[in-house]
Design an enzyme around this catalytic site. Sequence first.
Site, PDB file in Angstrom:
ATOM      1  CB  ILE A  48      -0.955   0.014   1.216  1.00  0.00           C
ATOM      2  CG1 ILE A  48      -0.191  -0.169   2.527  1.00  0.00           C
ATOM      3  CG2 ILE A  48      -2.012  -1.067   1.070  1.00  0.00           C
ATOM      4  CD1 ILE A  48      -1.069  -0.173   3.759  1.00  0.00           C
ATOM      5  CG  ASP A  49      -0.233   4.524  -2.495  1.00  0.00           C
ATOM      6  OD1 ASP A  49       0.332   3.625  -3.152  1.00  0.00           O
ATOM      7  OD2 ASP A  49      -1.131   5.260  -2.948  1.00  0.00           O
ATOM      8  NE  ARG A  50       7.202   7.984   3.541  1.00  0.00           N
ATOM      9  CZ  ARG A  50       8.341   8.641   3.459  1.00  0.00           C
ATOM     10  NH1 ARG A  50       8.861   8.912   2.267  1.00  0.00           N
ATOM     11  NH2 ARG A  50       8.971   9.019   4.550  1.00  0.00           N
ATOM     12  CB  THR A  52      -1.941   4.079   2.583  1.00  0.00           C
ATOM     13  OG1 THR A  52      -1.976   5.119   1.611  1.00  0.00           O
ATOM     14  CG2 THR A  52      -3.239   3.288   2.513  1.00  0.00           C
ATOM     15  NE  ARG A 151      -2.052   9.379  -2.775  1.00  0.00           N
ATOM     16  CZ  ARG A 151      -0.723   9.426  -2.694  1.00  0.00           C
ATOM     17  NH1 ARG A 151      -0.016   8.304  -2.652  1.00  0.00           N
ATOM     18  NH2 ARG A 151      -0.105  10.591  -2.659  1.00  0.00           N
TER      19      ARG A 151
END
Length: 212
Positions: A48-50, A52, A151
């Site tokens: 998962i994204d930083r 997040t 996003r």
Amino acid sequence: KRPGVLVHEDEAGRDNTLLMHLQSYLYRKGEYDPRAEQSFAPALCNRIDRNTGGIVIAAKNAAALRDMNCRIKSGQVSKFYLCAVHGAMPKKSDILTGYLKKNEKTNTVDVSDVQRPGYREIKTGYKVQAFKNGASLLEIELFTGRTHQIRAHLSHIGHPLLGDTVYGPKKDPFSLTGQTLHAGVLGFAHPISGEYMEFSSELPEYFCELTE
């Protein structure tokens, strides 16, 4: 780091990463001994994204990693997220479609409504859960899993995530340290019994304060 945030190995340094914590946990349980392994080490199946929070899948052996990677690639893993976005959504629920291209130099993506060279199809479903103080709480279902898809896709239609200074306003009125995005639920069929299993992760406190 904010509570509930999971980070990539290359974003946090080798000594304090989710992967290192996973391997340490399995070592303490007696389920992983690096000295006895020929080549494989426990690994993450998805990321998962930083900035997040939420749930990820990890494999304890090579067979599990191959199986789960195949399931993810073929769309056999259900992925549901929660996020808070600026403004009121045009519909209570919808499935957004578009095309996305990643810029490797900037590690950002661009979304287009029409097919262009180098752009890959994206499909993002949403349901409005609540609206408060000019922000909408959404449940997101990912039908494709591209880089920064949620996003960038929501920003593309004019509703960037709260706290996202990459795809949204540079100055966030809520003074957040990261985007309000949480990987809430992952589901897939058991590889042996075929029974559907679902795993969830509670929202972190800072997220709840925004949406209550």
